[in-house]
Design a protein around this motif. Sequence first.
Motif: not given
Length: 266
Positions: A88-106
């Motif tokens: 669960l912790i790994i999933g949350v961290v990966i999701a947060a990083l992905l959201i941050h990356l997508l937001y910074s790009i788009f």
Amino acid sequence: MSREIFDLFLGLCYHLSVKEVKNNRMTGIQEEESLKITSGNNENEKTTLEDDAAIYAKRDERPAKERFKDLRGEEKWQFFKDYILGKLIIGVVIAALLIHLLYSIFGPKPENIMYVAVIDDPFGSVYIDKMTAELTELFVRDPKKEEIRLDSDFYFVSNDYNLRMKLMTMIAGKDIDFIILPEGEFKLYMDSDIFADLSTVLTGERLKELEAYRVEFEGVPYALDITGVVSKILGVEILEKYYVGCIVNSDRQERFDAFVEYLFGK
């Protein structure tokens, strides 16, 4: 003679009895060691059998969800920690990083409310950063939505053709609002018609206040002399003159007056 034979017979009997005692003692020791080894082997066999039993014991093949339902209290918490929490912790961290990356790009980019090109930067990176911070504090209402840029990457000392093309491309695209440049570059770009007539940007009263700093070409004020401002900032008199002008096609010409006021207030 018979006496000597009798003594020899007794000595031989004694020798044989001593040897038998020693042999019996060794036999006892060996038997004891043998018992220990046998006991150890039995223990090992027992452990092996237990391990084999554990390996071949019937495993609970039910889905984790069903097994979790049958657990109680602390057992559920332990099951959660062992099988779910880490994932669960790994999933949350990966999701947060992905959201941050997508937001910074788009995601939405801050609007440039003032873009100043600095040609052959006389200030240095430290003061450029300081000026940017001060201008941001003065004019930016929300740093997430607005920004001010002082771009000092334009060094034309080496007469870099690519940099000159970049400058003209950005001016044509209305990316640059104001420009700070040495006198030689100002004269060079006068033929390019990139400078706005300051009488159309500043009020008559303001132009009169800045009369001593006006830089005119054929009677038209196209720039202001900020050599004194630069010298004051650096703490040393500079030999080359520096000017500030407003780009003719800028959509933010109304901010030029505030920018000039900031410069001369230094």
